[in-house]
Design a protein around this motif. Structure first.
Motif, PDB file in Angstrom:
ATOM      1  N   ALA A  91       3.421  -5.439  13.406  1.00  0.00           N
ATOM      2  CA  ALA A  91       4.277  -4.257  13.581  1.00  0.00           C
ATOM      3  C   ALA A  91       5.516  -4.391  12.704  1.00  0.00           C
ATOM      4  N   ALA A  92       6.097  -5.588  12.678  1.00  0.00           N
ATOM      5  CA  ALA A  92       7.269  -5.828  11.822  1.00  0.00           C
ATOM      6  C   ALA A  92       6.896  -5.686  10.351  1.00  0.00           C
ATOM      7  N   GLY A  93       5.692  -6.118   9.996  1.00  0.00           N
ATOM      8  CA  GLY A  93       5.219  -5.991   8.618  1.00  0.00           C
ATOM      9  C   GLY A  93       5.037  -4.539   8.213  1.00  0.00           C
ATOM     10  N   ARG A  94       4.500  -3.733   9.117  1.00  0.00           N
ATOM     11  CA  ARG A  94       4.338  -2.299   8.830  1.00  0.00           C
ATOM     12  C   ARG A  94       5.700  -1.637   8.617  1.00  0.00           C
ATOM     13  N   THR A  95       6.661  -2.000   9.456  1.00  0.00           N
ATOM     14  CA  THR A  95       8.011  -1.449   9.321  1.00  0.00           C
ATOM     15  C   THR A  95       8.643  -1.896   8.012  1.00  0.00           C
ATOM     16  N   ALA A  96       8.520  -3.184   7.694  1.00  0.00           N
ATOM     17  CA  ALA A  96       9.092  -3.712   6.449  1.00  0.00           C
ATOM     18  C   ALA A  96       8.447  -3.052   5.232  1.00  0.00           C
ATOM     19  N   LEU A  97       7.128  -2.867   5.264  1.00  0.00           N
ATOM     20  CA  LEU A  97       6.439  -2.228   4.151  1.00  0.00           C
ATOM     21  C   LEU A  97       6.889  -0.774   4.010  1.00  0.00           C
ATOM     22  N   SER A  98       6.975  -0.050   5.100  1.00  0.00           N
ATOM     23  CA  SER A  98       7.432   1.345   5.045  1.00  0.00           C
ATOM     24  C   SER A  98       8.849   1.436   4.497  1.00  0.00           C
ATOM     25  N   ALA A  99       9.727   0.534   4.944  1.00  0.00           N
ATOM     26  CA  ALA A  99      11.107   0.527   4.456  1.00  0.00           C
ATOM     27  C   ALA A  99      11.151   0.177   2.969  1.00  0.00           C
ATOM     28  N   HIS A 100      10.297  -0.757   2.548  1.00  0.00           N
ATOM     29  CA  HIS A 100      10.245  -1.140   1.132  1.00  0.00           C
ATOM     30  C   HIS A 100       9.738   0.025   0.277  1.00  0.00           C
ATOM     31  N   LEU A 101       8.692   0.692   0.733  1.00  0.00           N
ATOM     32  CA  LEU A 101       8.169   1.843  -0.010  1.00  0.00           C
ATOM     33  C   LEU A 101       9.211   2.955  -0.091  1.00  0.00           C
TER      34      LEU A 101
END
Length: 116
Positions: A91-101
């Motif tokens: 879940a943290a990875g999905r959030t980090a990826l979305s924020a990075h994108l």
């Protein structure tokens, strides 16, 4: 690859550049994991045309940072002790990826106000 992940509720996270995810191979790994629940190691390896050791190194970095999880299981199709490795975004990875994108979109649009 297993099926699509369930839709995630909530607003898009604020743009935040993520140095670890930004490396080209790791960004491609996260991009492949984003629309699915999990992917088997060999599928990632073959799709990205990487050597086992190279993929393992990148997955270990992502796992140590809490971006992905690695799950091992015995293969019912094999007669030896080797196990399959399944990879998924946390879940943290999905959030980090979305924020990075989102940060990449801000950068691509020329907005200099990206939070640092």
């Amino acid at each position: 690859m297993s099926g699509p992940s369930s839709p995630r509720a909530g607003a898009e996270p604020a743009p935040a550049f993520h140095e670890l995810i930004h490396a080209p191979v790791r960004l491609r790994i996260c991009g492949l994991l984003r629309p699915v629940d999990e992917v088997e190691f060999a599928v990632l390896r073959d799709t990205l045309a990487l050597k086992d050791a190279n993929l393992s190194k990148h997955l270990r970095l992502l796992a140590d940072a809490g971006v992905v999880t690695l799950r091992k299981e015995f293969s019912p199709a094999r007669n030896d002790a080797r196990r399959l490795t399944w990879v998924s975004l946390t879940a943290a990875g999905r959030t980090a990826l979305s924020a990075h994108l989102a940060a990449l979109r801000v950068i691509a649009e020329g907005d200099p106000r990206l939070p640092g």
